[in-house]
Design a protein around this motif. Sequence first.
Motif, PDB file in Angstrom:
ATOM      1  N   CYS A  84       0.822  -1.217   0.000  1.00  0.00           N
ATOM      2  CA  CYS A  84       0.000   0.000   0.000  1.00  0.00           C
ATOM      3  C   CYS A  84       0.855   1.266   0.000  1.00  0.00           C
ATOM      4  N   CYS A  93      -8.145   4.016  -3.333  1.00  0.00           N
ATOM      5  CA  CYS A  93      -8.428   2.797  -2.588  1.00  0.00           C
ATOM      6  C   CYS A  93      -9.293   3.097  -1.371  1.00  0.00           C
ATOM      7  N   VAL A  95     -12.734   1.087   1.177  1.00  0.00           N
ATOM      8  CA  VAL A  95     -13.749   0.043   1.332  1.00  0.00           C
ATOM      9  C   VAL A  95     -14.989   0.448   0.540  1.00  0.00           C
ATOM     10  N   GLY A  96     -15.469  -0.454  -0.289  1.00  0.00           N
ATOM     11  CA  GLY A  96     -16.658  -0.213  -1.101  1.00  0.00           C
ATOM     12  C   GLY A  96     -16.361   0.435  -2.444  1.00  0.00           C
ATOM     13  N   SER A 100     -10.188  -1.650  -3.628  1.00  0.00           N
ATOM     14  CA  SER A 100     -10.478  -1.831  -2.209  1.00  0.00           C
ATOM     15  C   SER A 100      -9.475  -2.779  -1.557  1.00  0.00           C
ATOM     16  N   PRO A 101      -9.137  -2.536  -0.275  1.00  0.00           N
ATOM     17  CA  PRO A 101      -8.265  -3.478   0.416  1.00  0.00           C
ATOM     18  C   PRO A 101      -8.906  -4.853   0.565  1.00  0.00           C
ATOM     19  N   ASN A 102     -10.223  -4.908   0.472  1.00  0.00           N
ATOM     20  CA  ASN A 102     -10.935  -6.182   0.612  1.00  0.00           C
ATOM     21  C   ASN A 102     -10.682  -7.134  -0.556  1.00  0.00           C
ATOM     22  N   ASN A 103     -10.353  -6.603  -1.732  1.00  0.00           N
ATOM     23  CA  ASN A 103     -10.121  -7.476  -2.882  1.00  0.00           C
ATOM     24  C   ASN A 103      -8.777  -7.211  -3.559  1.00  0.00           C
ATOM     25  N   CYS A 104      -7.802  -6.730  -2.789  1.00  0.00           N
ATOM     26  CA  CYS A 104      -6.472  -6.454  -3.335  1.00  0.00           C
ATOM     27  C   CYS A 104      -5.588  -7.693  -3.208  1.00  0.00           C
ATOM     28  N   ASP A 105      -5.168  -8.233  -4.365  1.00  0.00           N
ATOM     29  CA  ASP A 105      -4.329  -9.430  -4.374  1.00  0.00           C
ATOM     30  C   ASP A 105      -2.945  -9.162  -3.770  1.00  0.00           C
ATOM     31  N   THR A 108      -3.331  -8.989   0.038  1.00  0.00           N
ATOM     32  CA  THR A 108      -3.623 -10.326   0.562  1.00  0.00           C
ATOM     33  C   THR A 108      -2.366 -11.193   0.615  1.00  0.00           C
TER      34      THR A 108
END
Length: 113
Positions: A84, A93, A95-96, A100-105, A108
């Motif tokens: 990041c 970037c 949430v929503g 998004s950090p929720n779907n960042c390969d 992860t």
Amino acid sequence: MPKQPDLEQKALQIVMSAGEQGLLQSELWRNIEASSREGSRISLKLERKGLIYRKKELSNGRWTYRLFSIRQPVSIHSILTCPCLTCEENMRCGVGGKVSPNNCDLLTSWILS
């Protein structure tokens, strides 16, 4: 003589600064300029609060305790390689959002490594 909470805070800082090798309980009470009785009580209080743990050890032919901090001071080294920090999508970037950090390969794989 400093107040008890001040001594506890000073003692905790000393134990934390000892790092992974910890320090002997006798070294602690010498560093905070307290009696062995006060030093023992402070060590027990910090242990009961869940801030340190004590491990029994034989030192110079006498049983004593080595004190270890449960938490170590925060270090920037733990996040230096976080993707990041250098990501081109950082400004968009969230949430929503589309990025998004929720779907960042990249994030992860960094977390899992």
